[in-house]
Every structure is written in structure tokens, then in C-alpha cells.
Scaffold this active site. Sequence first.
Site, PDB file in Angstrom:
ATOM      1  N   SER A   6       0.775  -1.270   0.037  1.00  0.00           N
ATOM      2  CA  SER A   6      -0.241  -0.099   0.155  1.00  0.00           C
ATOM      3  C   SER A   6       0.951   1.404  -0.078  1.00  0.00           C
ATOM      4  O   SER A   6       1.705   1.664   0.940  1.00  0.00           O
ATOM      5  CB  SER A   6      -1.038  -0.163   1.017  1.00  0.00           C
ATOM      6  OG  SER A   6      -1.532   1.312   1.235  1.00  0.00           O
ATOM      7  N   HIS A  31      -1.072  -1.287  -4.233  1.00  0.00           N
ATOM      8  CA  HIS A  31      -2.323  -0.955  -3.621  1.00  0.00           C
ATOM      9  C   HIS A  31      -2.401   0.397  -3.467  1.00  0.00           C
ATOM     10  O   HIS A  31      -1.596   1.177  -2.906  1.00  0.00           O
ATOM     11  CB  HIS A  31      -2.425  -1.846  -2.332  1.00  0.00           C
ATOM     12  CG  HIS A  31      -3.816  -1.719  -1.675  1.00  0.00           C
ATOM     13  ND1 HIS A  31      -4.923  -2.483  -2.179  1.00  0.00           N
ATOM     14  CD2 HIS A  31      -4.224  -0.913  -0.886  1.00  0.00           C
ATOM     15  CE1 HIS A  31      -5.969  -2.386  -1.237  1.00  0.00           C
ATOM     16  NE2 HIS A  31      -5.518  -1.357  -0.550  1.00  0.00           N
ATOM     17  N   ASP A  33      -4.961   3.448  -1.839  1.00  0.00           N
ATOM     18  CA  ASP A  33      -5.853   3.794  -0.960  1.00  0.00           C
ATOM     19  C   ASP A  33      -6.624   4.957  -1.246  1.00  0.00           C
ATOM     20  O   ASP A  33      -6.033   6.064  -0.907  1.00  0.00           O
ATOM     21  CB  ASP A  33      -5.657   3.718   0.460  1.00  0.00           C
ATOM     22  CG  ASP A  33      -5.352   2.207   1.019  1.00  0.00           C
ATOM     23  OD1 ASP A  33      -6.109   1.597   0.714  1.00  0.00           O
ATOM     24  OD2 ASP A  33      -4.085   1.937   1.219  1.00  0.00           O
ATOM     25  N   MET A  35      -9.244   7.739  -0.251  1.00  0.00           N
ATOM     26  CA  MET A  35     -10.075   8.113   0.857  1.00  0.00           C
ATOM     27  C   MET A  35     -10.837   9.678   0.643  1.00  0.00           C
ATOM     28  O   MET A  35      -9.981  10.355   0.174  1.00  0.00           O
ATOM     29  CB  MET A  35      -9.359   8.044   2.099  1.00  0.00           C
ATOM     30  CG  MET A  35      -8.757   6.893   2.428  1.00  0.00           C
ATOM     31  SD  MET A  35      -7.873   6.886   4.110  1.00  0.00           S
ATOM     32  CE  MET A  35      -7.007   5.364   3.947  1.00  0.00           C
ATOM     33  N   HIS A  64      -8.637   0.947  -3.952  1.00  0.00           N
ATOM     34  CA  HIS A  64      -9.531   0.387  -2.972  1.00  0.00           C
ATOM     35  C   HIS A  64     -10.136   1.943  -2.731  1.00  0.00           C
ATOM     36  O   HIS A  64      -9.511   2.810  -2.225  1.00  0.00           O
ATOM     37  CB  HIS A  64      -8.849  -0.217  -1.941  1.00  0.00           C
ATOM     38  CG  HIS A  64      -9.647  -0.293  -0.599  1.00  0.00           C
ATOM     39  ND1 HIS A  64      -8.967  -0.410   0.804  1.00  0.00           N
ATOM     40  CD2 HIS A  64     -10.971  -0.113  -0.318  1.00  0.00           C
ATOM     41  CE1 HIS A  64      -9.851  -0.445   1.637  1.00  0.00           C
ATOM     42  NE2 HIS A  64     -11.044  -0.356   1.092  1.00  0.00           N
ATOM     43  N   MET A  66     -12.603   4.077  -0.586  1.00  0.00           N
ATOM     44  CA  MET A  66     -13.034   4.246   0.786  1.00  0.00           C
ATOM     45  C   MET A  66     -13.773   5.651   0.690  1.00  0.00           C
ATOM     46  O   MET A  66     -13.221   6.491   1.292  1.00  0.00           O
ATOM     47  CB  MET A  66     -12.121   4.328   1.901  1.00  0.00           C
ATOM     48  CG  MET A  66     -11.506   2.884   2.264  1.00  0.00           C
ATOM     49  SD  MET A  66     -10.092   2.906   3.166  1.00  0.00           S
ATOM     50  CE  MET A  66      -8.769   2.974   2.126  1.00  0.00           C
ATOM     51  N   MET A 135     -10.998  -6.084   5.363  1.00  0.00           N
ATOM     52  CA  MET A 135     -10.495  -5.283   6.252  1.00  0.00           C
ATOM     53  C   MET A 135     -10.048  -5.845   7.567  1.00  0.00           C
ATOM     54  O   MET A 135     -11.059  -6.440   8.250  1.00  0.00           O
ATOM     55  CB  MET A 135     -11.116  -3.922   6.596  1.00  0.00           C
ATOM     56  CG  MET A 135     -11.268  -3.231   5.214  1.00  0.00           C
ATOM     57  SD  MET A 135      -9.918  -2.643   4.345  1.00  0.00           S
ATOM     58  CE  MET A 135      -8.888  -1.798   5.492  1.00  0.00           C
ATOM     59  N   ASP A 173      -6.637  -6.614   4.376  1.00  0.00           N
ATOM     60  CA  ASP A 173      -5.653  -5.260   4.382  1.00  0.00           C
ATOM     61  C   ASP A 173      -5.620  -5.002   5.670  1.00  0.00           C
ATOM     62  O   ASP A 173      -6.938  -4.870   6.144  1.00  0.00           O
ATOM     63  CB  ASP A 173      -6.432  -4.309   3.496  1.00  0.00           C
ATOM     64  CG  ASP A 173      -5.910  -3.163   3.332  1.00  0.00           C
ATOM     65  OD1 ASP A 173      -4.768  -2.910   4.272  1.00  0.00           O
ATOM     66  OD2 ASP A 173      -6.177  -2.091   2.746  1.00  0.00           O
TER      67      ASP A 173
END
Length: 211
Positions: A6, A31, A33, A35, A64, A66, A135, A173
Site C-alpha cells: 500500500s 495498492h 487507498d 479516501m 481501494h 473508501m 479489512m 488489508d
Amino acid sequence: MQVAPSILSADFGKLEAEVQAICAADCDLVHIDVMDGHFVPNLTLGPVVVKSVAKAATKPLDIHLMVQNNSFFVDLFAPFKPEFISFHIEEEKHANRLTQKIRNFGIRPAVVLNPHTGIECIDYLLEYIDMVLVMSVNPGFGGQKFIPNVLEKIKLLKDRIEIRNPKCLIEVDGGVSDVNIKDLREAGVDIVVAGSYVFSGDYRQRIASLK
């Protein structure tokens, strides 16, 4: 075991070099993230930065989400042609529609479960997706401690997948390291996301220790 470092834990002052380094260290996926500061209490990467990551990476991207308004974010990130786009089932009212939208872009759709979310809520979605991301910490920040009872959840999920869609992968993760990788492998995990563990040591050695 596939390993997806990540980049949330990377040094953003030299992000291009960090992405190149983990790819050279034989990671399987990069990866990312995303957000939005609403679904989780943090704000991370937008499409401008991810475009730079995509240019630097020699391995496929694993995005991913979020976020709230998943469909909008799928439109933003689909042009970078990631291997996977995963969205949180807790935030999506029209999961089948969104899954098909992702697949129509030529991207593999995945669903994410927070630590407290039961696996039964995706029973009728499993046949339409390519991966479930479980998660093992509460999403929003890197460097958190692994939640042990997630292992039992993974085993139950694996049983369901074998019945409904044996080709569906399981990704985990949060708090992944060489301490718990054996348990994760035995539980049926296919891909692990590791941020602080990989980026706090020799990248090649850390990635190899998880494989």
C-alpha cells in the site's frame, strides 16, 4: 501469496521512486487507498497523483475506494486501467449495478468488508465479483494493529466462495506482517495488502517474507 504494498505508507516526497522500487522488489500489485474524508476520517489520493503512480508502476494497480458516491469515483479512476477496483458494501445501495459498471470498463470488480460487517451481506453478490477485500483494521489510517477475529471471518468467507464462486479471490488489508502471514495463508487468503510492514524495511526482503 500475492503481495500488494500500500503506497499509503510510502514516502510521498519521492513517490515515483517508491513505486518503481516496490515493483522492482517483485510485488504483484500496487495498492492505492482512495479516501474522501467522508466515508473515512482521512483524505488521500486523487486522480492527478494516481495518474503519476500508474505511469511509474510496472505492476497492475489495485484501487481501494473508501468513499461516498462510488460510481463517481469509478469514473475518475477507471481510465488508469487498474486490475481491480474495490468498493465498500457498507456505502453502496446498488452493488450489482456498480459491479457491472466496473466490469464494463474492463476492470475486475471487488467488494470490501469492514471488520464488523458480516459476510452474509454479499451472499448474492459473490457470483458477480472477482475478489472480496476483508479489512483486518478499521479503514482510514495505516499502521494499525491486526484484528485477530478476522481470521475466523475469512475461513467462513472461503467456505461460501467455494460454493458460490470458486474463482473469487480473497484479499486482506490491515496489520499484515510476517507474524500473521502463515495464519492468513491457512485461512485461504490469496492476496495481502501490506503498507507499513513493507515500507519500514528492505522492500524485497519484506515482500519475499510474505510470499
